[in-house]
Design a protein around this motif. Structure first.
Motif, short mmCIF file in Angstrom:
data_model
loop_
_atom_site.label_atom_id
_atom_site.label_comp_id
_atom_site.label_asym_id
_atom_site.label_seq_id
_atom_site.Cartn_x
_atom_site.Cartn_y
_atom_site.Cartn_z
N UNK A 187 118.16 15.24 92.11
CA UNK A 187 117.15 14.59 92.37
C UNK A 187 116.60 14.26 91.10
N UNK A 188 116.94 12.60 91.37
CA UNK A 188 116.41 12.25 90.19
C UNK A 188 114.73 12.02 90.43
N UNK A 189 114.22 12.23 91.57
CA UNK A 189 112.62 11.96 91.43
C UNK A 189 112.14 13.57 91.06
N UNK A 190 113.09 14.33 90.74
CA UNK A 190 112.74 15.49 90.58
C UNK A 190 113.04 15.47 88.93
N UNK A 191 113.91 14.85 88.45
CA UNK A 191 114.40 15.19 87.31
C UNK A 191 112.82 14.22 86.49
N UNK A 192 112.78 13.56 87.01
CA UNK A 192 112.08 12.35 85.78
C UNK A 192 110.57 13.02 85.98
N UNK A 193 110.03 14.09 87.47
CA UNK A 193 109.10 14.67 87.11
C UNK A 193 108.57 15.71 86.70
N UNK A 194 110.67 16.65 85.77
CA UNK A 194 109.94 17.38 84.79
C UNK A 194 110.08 16.69 83.35
N UNK A 195 110.80 15.79 83.26
CA UNK A 195 111.25 15.28 83.01
C UNK A 195 109.26 15.07 81.71
N UNK A 196 108.66 14.89 82.87
CA UNK A 196 106.85 14.36 82.48
C UNK A 196 106.41 15.99 81.89
N UNK A 197 106.39 16.65 83.23
CA UNK A 197 106.19 17.94 82.79
C UNK A 197 106.09 18.83 81.52
N UNK A 198 108.07 19.23 81.42
CA UNK A 198 107.83 19.08 79.74
C UNK A 198 107.93 18.77 78.41
N UNK A 199 107.25 17.02 78.77
CA UNK A 199 107.81 16.46 77.37
C UNK A 199 108.53 16.00 77.01
N UNK A 200 109.61 16.15 77.42
CA UNK A 200 111.18 15.66 77.09
C UNK A 200 111.72 15.05 78.03
N UNK A 201 113.29 14.24 77.54
CA UNK A 201 113.67 13.72 78.62
C UNK A 201 115.02 14.77 79.01
N UNK A 202 115.06 15.27 80.23
CA UNK A 202 115.31 16.43 80.73
C UNK A 202 117.13 15.36 81.05
N UNK A 203 118.92 15.35 80.77
CA UNK A 203 119.30 14.98 81.61
C UNK A 203 120.41 15.92 82.35
N UNK A 204 120.40 17.49 81.59
CA UNK A 204 120.75 18.26 82.29
C UNK A 204 122.82 18.76 81.65
N UNK A 205 122.69 17.91 80.39
CA UNK A 205 124.07 17.68 80.30
C UNK A 205 124.89 18.43 79.41
N UNK A 206 124.17 20.03 78.66
CA UNK A 206 124.24 20.45 78.29
C UNK A 206 125.30 22.12 79.03
#
Lengths: 192, 280
Positions: free
Chosen positions: B95-114
């Motif tokens: 869910x790209x929309x959720x990914x962007x929303x969460x990056x905003x909420x946590x103040x860091x770009x999150x991609x989930x690659x680890x």
């Protein structure tokens, strides 16, 4: 997937639960497998499959008032075994969230909710859980709720035993940037 | 081997014997752990019980921190943490929309690659062959009931690890290291998890059933890979015995305890002397 709603008005709670739990309540055909595997079912007032049935029938309030939603230990067995992939464990979470937000938590289960609240409050302030602080916070909140001295001091004898095993940490390790936690919490709990 | 390390709150709290154990054991196997800087609590049951958005946001920030640290893999030895991290990762991936929303909420770009690993998976990466080659003291005296509890294998579509009804990954290590393992019925039943304080009776009842079943099948110890399982089965065991008028006397080992013992590490180096239930 058919999620046609036979009772659109009365099922408002069901819709909210579906959105929170990302699942299709109306897929449930009442086989009872969730309840059969539930380790808490024997103690529950309303078993998992019956909670789902209440939601399907537009009797969401009864589900929100149930003690069982707070007895659930989130073991995920129900959702794992559901032949229709209904996320029953997620429904329990959604019911708890709504029950708390609407102030409907069963008085007998209020302690469980107070514990989860104290836990969240602790990490909002510290970034990481500080166990000793959580225990004190939870005990005081529990005491304010039911005024039971026996529960207030019940675990006091554990402290020296933990200390002997170097498991009692008076000072927790906090994260450096704790302000960001408060912002994350504020944004997550903002429903607008 | 060099991997990221997300200890989680329990391993820096009263379950720091688990951290002591796995650090000693992995050091002996040349696995270097690098702690994720500024990691925060995953939110655990409290978050997913009270606020669904928060229960994605808190793990999302940790995933972003791990990516910032450049970690391709990260050990999360607590199954609650690892499940929450993977669950958030999968939600964001779809869910790209959720990914962007969460990056905003946590103040860091999150991609989930680890890639998030549990402790058993780290041992699997080390490999049975290397463990067998390093074996110094075969675990001949152990008849172990391997106890997986809930979140190592559940929900299966989230964690995608072992068989959710009949897991055997821990048995493979125990057998290779010279221990006997018992067949028993409660390997994936719940111990009561985080209800230790909020609803003690629940924990005593469920954990009593687990200990009784293990003993009935001839186990002289249990092996776990979860801090909460350890608290409920070890720390609460004297309370269980008092409440039900029984004597279990079952030692509860972390998986890293028994691997470490087989590698010849002393019990004190693994923190085994800090458990509540000792050897009879």
């Amino acid at each position: 997937m058919n999620t046609a709603n036979p009772l659109p008005q009365a099922c408002a709670t069901a819709r909210v639960i579906e959105a929170l739990a990302h699942t299709h309540l109306y897929d449930c055909y009442q086989c009872g497998k969730c309840t059969a595997g539930c380790p808490m079912a024997a103690q529950m007032d309303i078993a998992p499959n019956r909670l789902i049935r209440l939601l399907q029938l537009g009797r969401g309030r009864e589900a929100l008032d149930a003690q069982s939603i707070w007895q659930c230990v989130s073991c995920q067995t129900c959702a794992t075994r559901c032949p229709k992939s209904v996320n029953c464990a997620g429904i329990m979470d959604a019911l708890r969230q709504l029950s708390m937000e609407e102030g409907r938590v069963s008085p007998a289960q209020r302690r469980v909710m107070l514990f989860q609240k104290a836990f969240l409050d602790n990490i909002r302030r510290n970034g990481r859980l500080h166990e000793l602080e959580l225990i004190v916070q939870f005990k005081l909140a529990g005491f304010m709720h039911d005024r039971r001295f026996s529960l207030l001091f019940k675990d006091a004898t554990l402290a020296p035993k933990l200390n002997k095993r170097k498991k009692l940490h008076l000072r927790g390790k906090k994260v450096r940037d704790r302000a960001v936690l408060r912002r994350i919490f504020a944004r997550s709990m903002d429903h607008s | 081997m060099n991997i990221g390390y997300y200890p989680g709150c329990a391993l820096h709290g009263s379950s720091d014997d688990y951290e002591e154990s796995l650090r000693a054991c992995l050091r002996a196997l040349d696995v270097q752990l690098q702690e994720i800087d500024e990691w925060i609590c995953c939110g655990a049951t409290a978050a997913h019980a009270l606020n669904q958005k928060l229960s994605t946001a808190l793990p999302a920030r940790n995933l972003a921190l791990a990516e910032r640290g450049g970690f391709g893999e990260m050990l999360a030895p607590c199954p609650m943490c690892s499940m929450q991290l993977i669950k958030a990762q999968k939600a964001l991936a779809g869910n790209e929309g959720l990914r962007r929303e969460m990056s905003g909420i946590v103040e860091l770009e999150v991609r989930g690659t680890t890639r998030v690993l549990n402790l058993i998976q780290v041992f699997e990466q080390v490999g049975l062959d290397r463990l067998k080659a390093a074996l110094k003291s075969p675990l001949k005296s152990l008849s172990a009931a391997c106890y997986y509890g809930c979140l190592l294998t559940r929900p299966p579509d989230v964690v995608e690890f072992d068989d959710c009804e009949q897991p055997r990954s821990m048995e493979a290590f125990l057998t290779a290291l010279g221990a006997k393992t018992v067949d028993w019925s409660y390997r994936t039943e719940c111990c009561g998890g985080g209800m230790t304080l909020a609803s003690e009776e629940t924990v005593l009842d469920l954990s009593h059933k687990i200990l009784s079943n293990a003993a009935a099948h001839g186990a002289n110890c249990l092996v776990v890979a979860c801090p909460m399982c350890h608290v409920n089965l070890d720390m609460k065991q004297p309370d269980i015995e008092r409440r039900y008028g029984v004597r279990h006397g079952l030692v509860i080992y972390y998986l890293s305890d028994v691997v470490g013992m087989a590698l010849g590490l002393p019990e004190s180096a693994l923190g085994i002397n800090r458990h509540f239930v000792g050897k009879a």
